[in-house]
Motif scaffolding. Structure first.
Motif, mmCIF file in Angstrom:
data_model
loop_
_atom_site.group_PDB
_atom_site.id
_atom_site.type_symbol
_atom_site.label_atom_id
_atom_site.label_comp_id
_atom_site.label_asym_id
_atom_site.label_seq_id
_atom_site.Cartn_x
_atom_site.Cartn_y
_atom_site.Cartn_z
ATOM 1 N N ALA A 130 0.937 -1.319 0.110
ATOM 2 C CA ALA A 130 -0.132 -0.080 0.029
ATOM 3 C C ALA A 130 0.908 1.271 0.023
ATOM 4 O O ALA A 130 0.423 2.403 -0.671
ATOM 5 N N ASN A 131 2.054 1.283 0.428
ATOM 6 C CA ASN A 131 2.696 2.337 0.580
ATOM 7 C C ASN A 131 4.340 1.886 -0.104
ATOM 8 O O ASN A 131 5.003 1.444 0.693
ATOM 9 N N ARG A 132 4.447 1.988 -1.474
ATOM 10 C CA ARG A 132 5.528 1.559 -2.064
ATOM 11 C C ARG A 132 6.898 2.330 -1.848
ATOM 12 O O ARG A 132 6.645 3.631 -1.942
ATOM 13 N N LYS A 133 7.982 1.943 -1.826
ATOM 14 C CA LYS A 133 9.109 2.633 -1.794
ATOM 15 C C LYS A 133 10.086 2.411 -3.026
ATOM 16 O O LYS A 133 11.042 1.954 -3.186
ATOM 17 N N ASP A 134 9.457 2.697 -4.388
ATOM 18 C CA ASP A 134 9.906 2.669 -5.653
ATOM 19 C C ASP A 134 10.040 4.181 -5.971
ATOM 20 O O ASP A 134 9.281 5.074 -5.598
ATOM 21 N N THR A 135 10.577 4.160 -7.306
ATOM 22 C CA THR A 135 10.637 5.417 -8.072
ATOM 23 C C THR A 135 9.118 5.749 -8.379
ATOM 24 O O THR A 135 8.341 4.777 -8.612
ATOM 25 N N SER A 136 9.045 7.000 -8.742
ATOM 26 C CA SER A 136 7.497 7.520 -9.236
ATOM 27 C C SER A 136 7.163 6.766 -10.539
ATOM 28 O O SER A 136 6.228 6.202 -10.425
ATOM 29 N N SER A 137 8.243 6.639 -11.565
ATOM 30 C CA SER A 137 7.807 5.886 -12.695
ATOM 31 C C SER A 137 7.389 4.421 -12.558
ATOM 32 O O SER A 137 6.594 4.066 -13.086
ATOM 33 N N ARG A 138 8.202 3.678 -11.679
ATOM 34 C CA ARG A 138 7.956 2.508 -11.212
ATOM 35 C C ARG A 138 6.314 2.339 -10.685
ATOM 36 O O ARG A 138 5.848 1.445 -10.799
ATOM 37 N N ARG A 139 6.251 3.287 -9.588
ATOM 38 C CA ARG A 139 4.839 2.977 -8.966
ATOM 39 C C ARG A 139 3.889 3.389 -10.034
ATOM 40 O O ARG A 139 2.789 2.838 -9.891
ATOM 41 N N TRP A 140 3.997 4.498 -10.829
ATOM 42 C CA TRP A 140 2.956 4.687 -11.870
ATOM 43 C C TRP A 140 2.687 3.409 -12.894
ATOM 44 O O TRP A 140 1.634 3.026 -13.427
ATOM 45 N N ALA A 141 3.948 2.837 -13.174
ATOM 46 C CA ALA A 141 3.918 1.760 -14.112
ATOM 47 C C ALA A 141 3.105 0.670 -13.697
ATOM 48 O O ALA A 141 2.146 -0.072 -14.129
ATOM 49 N N ASN A 146 -1.541 -2.896 -12.820
ATOM 50 C CA ASN A 146 -2.621 -3.675 -11.808
ATOM 51 C C ASN A 146 -4.075 -3.228 -12.253
ATOM 52 O O ASN A 146 -4.800 -4.085 -12.414
ATOM 53 N N ALA A 147 -4.108 -1.966 -12.784
ATOM 54 C CA ALA A 147 -5.438 -1.625 -13.162
ATOM 55 C C ALA A 147 -6.001 -2.439 -14.367
ATOM 56 O O ALA A 147 -7.071 -2.871 -14.660
ATOM 57 N N ILE A 148 -4.905 -2.504 -15.363
ATOM 58 C CA ILE A 148 -5.388 -3.294 -16.500
ATOM 59 C C ILE A 148 -5.454 -4.906 -16.303
ATOM 60 O O ILE A 148 -6.555 -5.449 -16.763
ATOM 61 N N ARG A 149 -4.742 -5.286 -15.593
ATOM 62 C CA ARG A 149 -4.917 -6.891 -15.077
ATOM 63 C C ARG A 149 -6.353 -7.098 -14.398
ATOM 64 O O ARG A 149 -7.207 -7.897 -14.605
ATOM 65 N N ALA A 150 -6.617 -5.896 -13.361
ATOM 66 C CA ALA A 150 -7.817 -6.103 -12.673
ATOM 67 C C ALA A 150 -8.961 -6.056 -13.650
ATOM 68 O O ALA A 150 -10.077 -6.878 -13.536
ATOM 69 N N TRP A 151 -9.169 -5.200 -14.589
ATOM 70 C CA TRP A 151 -10.087 -5.115 -15.444
ATOM 71 C C TRP A 151 -10.241 -6.505 -16.522
ATOM 72 O O TRP A 151 -11.202 -6.985 -16.718
ATOM 73 N N SER A 205 13.205 0.072 0.151
ATOM 74 C CA SER A 205 13.959 0.111 -0.695
ATOM 75 C C SER A 205 14.845 -0.939 -1.138
ATOM 76 O O SER A 205 15.046 -1.765 0.071
ATOM 77 N N ARG A 206 15.134 -1.238 -1.942
ATOM 78 C CA ARG A 206 16.039 -2.288 -2.194
ATOM 79 C C ARG A 206 17.358 -2.237 -1.642
ATOM 80 O O ARG A 206 17.870 -1.338 -1.123
ATOM 81 N N GLY A 207 17.737 -3.457 -0.920
ATOM 82 C CA GLY A 207 18.827 -3.411 -0.076
ATOM 83 C C GLY A 207 20.301 -3.083 -0.831
ATOM 84 O O GLY A 207 20.878 -2.243 -0.220
ATOM 85 N N ALA A 208 20.523 -3.750 -1.848
ATOM 86 C CA ALA A 208 21.871 -3.352 -2.685
ATOM 87 C C ALA A 208 21.694 -3.927 -4.013
ATOM 88 O O ALA A 208 20.648 -4.599 -4.255
ATOM 89 N N GLY A 209 22.614 -3.404 -4.668
ATOM 90 C CA GLY A 209 22.456 -4.142 -6.234
ATOM 91 C C GLY A 209 21.270 -3.311 -7.173
ATOM 92 O O GLY A 209 20.949 -2.309 -6.607
ATOM 93 N N ALA A 210 21.157 -3.883 -8.068
ATOM 94 C CA ALA A 210 20.191 -3.191 -9.272
ATOM 95 C C ALA A 210 19.097 -4.120 -9.884
ATOM 96 O O ALA A 210 19.448 -5.396 -9.590
ATOM 97 N N SER A 211 17.944 -3.794 -10.014
ATOM 98 C CA SER A 211 16.872 -4.455 -10.509
ATOM 99 C C SER A 211 17.258 -5.314 -11.954
ATOM 100 O O SER A 211 17.795 -4.455 -12.717
ATOM 101 N N ASN A 212 16.903 -6.314 -11.981
ATOM 102 C CA ASN A 212 16.959 -7.105 -13.311
ATOM 103 C C ASN A 212 15.898 -6.516 -14.575
ATOM 104 O O ASN A 212 15.962 -7.113 -15.422
ATOM 105 N N TYR A 213 15.164 -5.798 -13.973
ATOM 106 C CA TYR A 213 13.767 -5.525 -14.851
ATOM 107 C C TYR A 213 13.733 -4.131 -15.247
ATOM 108 O O TYR A 213 13.855 -3.052 -14.028
ATOM 109 N N SER A 214 13.497 -3.417 -16.230
ATOM 110 C CA SER A 214 12.880 -2.192 -16.264
ATOM 111 C C SER A 214 11.345 -2.150 -16.691
ATOM 112 O O SER A 214 10.753 -3.187 -17.014
ATOM 113 N N ASN A 215 10.990 -0.708 -16.444
ATOM 114 C CA ASN A 215 9.596 -0.824 -16.931
ATOM 115 C C ASN A 215 9.305 -1.212 -18.227
ATOM 116 O O ASN A 215 8.170 -1.763 -18.487
#
Length: 246
Positions: A130-141, A146-151, A205-215
């Protein structure tokens, strides 16, 4: 461990060397004295020192077991490998980057135990960030996805992408297997005649390293996956099986 554990915590990882020991330690702290458990990591073809760090962690935490994919097969297959090798009948799933909080697991376990035994076998407890600690772009994506999947899928889940989930091993092994299927576990559970309950969980927030996935990468694979799951949902049948009296 002498007795068969009740709960297996499965963690798929790829190039998460610096997050191994902190997360394993947190899992132990959260569950020790709460439930008999095992931890199963699957190293999905890492090219860093993830395998070495897992071996080091094993020295301090004997409940930890780990396996390795020689070549990366993706997160869904890593989860499937872990579930197949689990001894416990109940599975808790966490991402390996430290963003899912193991402290949420006792509450998720309590919610699962509160259900009647007949319901538990096909019940998925899904985390809701409910309270995500991600970048704004990732939160919006994520919000858009989620909206598309729910529909499209009517999966009754506000946050299908959260890595914190709890379900029976038997349920998972009965689901169709495909790349990225872990992102559709709520819809696949409903397809199998089960139910989904969402619980608010902590997100960090991510502990260390970088995500393996982009938006962009998530979006490119998301469209065909969504269409495929929609097809599966429409083609599903859940018979009521009766045993005739002799």
């Amino acid at each position: 461990m002498n007795a068969v554990p009740e709960l297996a915590v499965v963690v798929p990882v790829k190039n998460e060397a610096d997050n191994i020991l902190p997360l394993v330690s947190e899992i132990h702290h959260a569950l020790d004295g709460v439930v008999e458990f095992e931890i199963i990591y699957v190293d999905d073809g890492s090219t860093d020192t993830t395998a070495q760090k897992l071996a080091e962690a094993r020295q301090s935490f004997p409940r930890l077991r780990f396996l390795r994919h020689r070549v990366s097969c993706g997160q869904s297959q890593a989860i499937a490998t872990a579930v197949k090798h689990a001894q416990a009948p109940l599975i808790a799933m966490l991402d390996g980057d430290g963003q899912n909080d193991p402290a949420d697991l006792p509450n998720m376990l309590a919610r699962w135990r509160a259900e009647p035994p007949a319901t538990r076998e096909k019940l998925l407890i899904a985390g809701w960030r409910a309270n995500r600690k991600d970048t704004s772009s990732r939160r919006w994506a994520s919000k858009a996805a989620n909206a598309i999947r729910a529909w499209a899928l009517k999966d009754n889940t506000p946050d299908t992408g959260c890595g914190s989930k709890l379900f029976s091993r038997a349920l998972f092994l009965d689901l169709p297997r495909f790349d990225h299927m872990h992102r559709y576990l709520p819809a696949l559970t409903i397809r199998a005649g089960g139910s989904v309950e969402s619980v608010v969980v902590n997100h960090r927030s991510r502990g260390a390293g970088a995500s393996n996935y982009s938006n962009l990468r998530r979006g490119l694979v998301g469209v065909p996956d969504l269409l495929g799951v929609m097809w599966l949902m429409r083609r599903s049948r859940n018979p009521v099986v009766e045993t005739p009296t002799q």
